[in-house]
Design an enzyme around this catalytic site. Structure first.
Site, short mmCIF file in Angstrom:
data_model
loop_
_atom_site.label_atom_id
_atom_site.label_comp_id
_atom_site.label_asym_id
_atom_site.label_seq_id
_atom_site.Cartn_x
_atom_site.Cartn_y
_atom_site.Cartn_z
N HIS A 103 0.82 -1.22 0.00
CA HIS A 103 0.00 0.00 0.00
C HIS A 103 0.85 1.27 0.00
O HIS A 103 0.30 2.37 -0.19
CB HIS A 103 -0.93 0.04 1.22
CG HIS A 103 -2.01 -0.99 1.20
ND1 HIS A 103 -2.81 -1.20 0.10
CD2 HIS A 103 -2.42 -1.88 2.15
CE1 HIS A 103 -3.67 -2.17 0.37
NE2 HIS A 103 -3.44 -2.60 1.60
N ASP A 221 -4.60 -12.83 3.40
CA ASP A 221 -5.85 -12.36 3.99
C ASP A 221 -7.06 -12.62 3.11
O ASP A 221 -8.18 -12.26 3.46
CB ASP A 221 -5.77 -10.87 4.36
CG ASP A 221 -4.96 -10.05 3.39
OD1 ASP A 221 -4.57 -10.56 2.32
OD2 ASP A 221 -4.69 -8.87 3.70
#
Length: 278
Positions: A103, A221
């Site tokens: 990110h 995830d």
């Protein structure tokens, strides 16, 4: 496939009750033997990030955004995490480092991420190893907005991301495509069958690009038991993803991104390692 890490990842960059905690690496160190890495140089980082961001991280002792904390050891931890990614490229290994990176944009740390380790490793491979064409496959459940920001317009790097959408960070929708950019947004509840149907697009695109090196932003995830998202992949799916990724380039390395269930994370990493070495 060598596992690359460092004992300090289990103590540096303390985050308290935050989901991205030192315990993520501690449970992996209990399971896997590893080769220790060195930290990346600042010059390595500056291939992908601005000097202003580097200086901010060096000095900050506070929250950089609502999700991303910076402590007195965060700067070194982020250099070490990038160094693990570089060493994974050197060895054809799997970097188990933290903080994660995908990110982190060129001029901004965000979303648990400080420096973008996979982008740093990609540009290091080109600068130091003479690798010409790099593909990055991001199978974390969240869009790799930082990697796209840094490398999305680079004709020598192909970036493909499969991710839940709409979802954090809000990017990576179906219209965000390019000559060397492929985003594959997936709806909440996507299971193995739906995921692998979509993955065929990625295989075709990366094969057509013909990279010399494939880097995997390996988040876990998207697993059905992860607490932060709503995709429903099985443990076995990560082994299959790794096996299929391995076939896409003559050289492959992987970098840990997300994955926040401490009970399942070691088994998921083990499944991926088995796939990469099959």
């Amino acid at each position: 496939m060598d596992v690359v890490s460092h004992a300090a990842f289990a103590t540096l960059h303390p985050t308290g009750s935050h989901p991205e905690t030192q315990k993520r690496i501690a449970v992996l160190h209990e399971r896997f033997a590893y080769v220790e890495c060195d930290e990346a140089s600042e010059d390595d980082v500056l291939r992908c990030h601005t000097l202003e961001l580097v200086e901010r991280v060096r000095r900050a002792r506070s929250w950089l955004d609502p999700d991303t904390i910076c402590t007195e050891t965060t700067f070194y931890a982020a250099l070490l995490s990038a160094g693990a990614a570089i060493e994974a490229v050197r060895r054809g290994g799997f970097a188990l480092g933290r903080p994660p990176g995908h990110h982190a944009e060129r001029a901004r740390s965000m979303g648990f991420c400080i420096f973008n380790s996979v982008a740093i490793a990609a540009k290091w491979a080109q600068a130091e190893l003479g690798v010409e064409r790099v593909a990055i496959l991001d199978w974390d459940v969240h869009h790799g907005n930082g990697t796209q920001d840094i490398l999305g317009n680079d004709p020598t790097v192909f970036f493909a991301s499969l991710h839940q959408w709409p979802f954090y960070p809000g990017t990576g929708g179906p219209t965000e495509q390019g000559e060397t950019l492929l985003n594959v947004p997936l709806g909440e509840g996507t299971n193995d069958a739906g995921y692998f149907a979509a993955f065929e697009q990625v295989e075709e695109a990366i094969t057509a690009f013909a990279p010399d090196l494939l880097l995997v932003s390996a988040g876990f995830d998207a697993h059905i038991d992860d607490p932060l998202a709503q995709l429903e992949l099985s443990t076995e799916a990560f082994g299959q993803l790794a096996r299929r990724a391995k076939a896409l380039a003559p050289r492959v390395a992987a970098v840990l991104e997300g994955g926040y269930n401490l009970d399942t994370l070691p088994d998921l990493v083990a499944a991926a390692l088995d796939g990469f070495t099959a």
